[in-house]
Design a protein around this motif. Sequence first.
Motif: not given
Length: 561
Positions: A54-57, A465, A468, A472
């Motif tokens: 998914e997007e958080e990976q 992490k 991300r 971000e």
Amino acid sequence: MSHPHPELGPPPALPEGGLRITPLGGLGEIGRNMTVFEYGGRLLIVDCGVLFPEEEQPGVDLILPDFTSIRDRLDDVVGIVLTHGHEDHIGAVPFLLREKDDIPLIGSKLTLALIEAKLAEHRIRPYTLEVAEGQRERIGPFDCEFIAVNHSIPDALAVAIRTPAGMVVHTGDFKMDQLPLDGRLTDLHAFARLSEEGIDLLLSDSTNAEVPGFIPHERDISPVLRQVFAKADKRIIVASFASHVHRIQQVLDAAHERGRKVALVGRSMVRNMGIARDLGYLRVPPGLIVDVKTLDDLPDEKIVLVCTGSQGEPMAALSRMANRDHQIRIVEGDTVVLASSLIPGNENAVYRVINGLTRWGANVVHKGNAKVHVSGHASAGELLYFYNICKPRNLMPVHGEWRHLRANAELGRATGIPKERCVLAEDGLVVDLVDGVAKVTGKVQAGYVYVDGLSVGDVTESSLKDRRILGEEGIVSVFIVVDSTTGKVVGGPFIQARGSGIDDEAFNEVLPKIEESLARAASDGVAEVRQLQQLIRRAIGKWVSDNYRRRPMILPVVVEV
């Protein structure tokens, strides 16, 4: 319904005559399905699939089940039963066979053909045992009987596993279309027969347990496709899973009826449909399929393209067409049909593709505005029917996120299965079937294993992490040179920022602060590189946070001379 206990430790030794069931994937997510059965020191694996990220990976290509708990027992594995040929059930087989390539694969004709084609790319030639519905095979201490089930890919099987501990039935993915295109029904007669003998534990597909009623027939899609094809006056582009043979059959039939030619786009689509055609699962009228390269010679109203990418995957054909990054350019008047589901978590990506296509003037037909998709999984009405036929003594919902698993357990309770016999487990929980009762007895490691490029498992949760944060907040790197004897700064600090939205010039006002804290450290006799890095990180972090309310990754580099 017992809730998984977080404080569970490793399971005790398996009691003599007991059967152990360990799901390593597919419970708590839709994907990477894998269940390990243990009896008498031997292991039987059912399915071995992948999960799509998914997007958080960010940057992850695939997510595999965690093989840690069986890695030192691969010699005990007597076989891998593959219930059907979808990626979330066969995609991780190459990664397991890399560790031991002679574990036999057991499955139906189409399933084995699909996995063999995939393994050929990994240069592995597997040992296989082809089975069909109605067949019984002894695989080590496991007596396996295979049962026809209807799903969104042909040749799907459920498996009944008999051991002295009792009979376990694993449904695989299934639904109960009563008018399937190939006439191959979910064999309720066989399940009723097994029920007479006594099903001690049923592992059942939970994907649509929250959806009321019955799933519409696959053949209901045909008239809708015909209508779409009748209205379209330019090219038609259909996106579907590269394995949905029945769906693609209906597209071929509709195209043939309108006198259009069909070109297959995308490596997996060409490969899978070639296999399905060779094995007789796909009937192709002569002259219907043409090579993509010949499309320029045909008028638009004679063309149908069938491609992959109905889930909004960034690299698949449809997304690239939407982004103008494909040799096939979408133009005003093209009709695009997304003949597939929205897998939970992919909605945004799919709508992004729909918007991109619409922007270039395409007329997009999808499940939201036309009946161009029916699900491949039994919904609540069908599951109730199924439980009343099977009458299992214990029920364990599989293949679903938490909400699906709970809903499925509730359906089981509604048909009279006692609450304490509905086992809610998640990946890594060990369930033992002893004396006819299934209970959670322990827990093994079952984390996510990430495939990124050629590496398997090198990317960890902490590196994601970091990715991300980089994605971000950006990064600030600081470079200083210190004298190793006095701890005095002899060069720098030099600061560079990327993606943090802060100009390199802006850092000039923080330089005196860093120099000050380093001078203080030198006079206190602090000269250890790690401590200096920490000082720099704190000084810059506080300044960025106070002035910009941002938290970029800060990378101090201290060089001693």
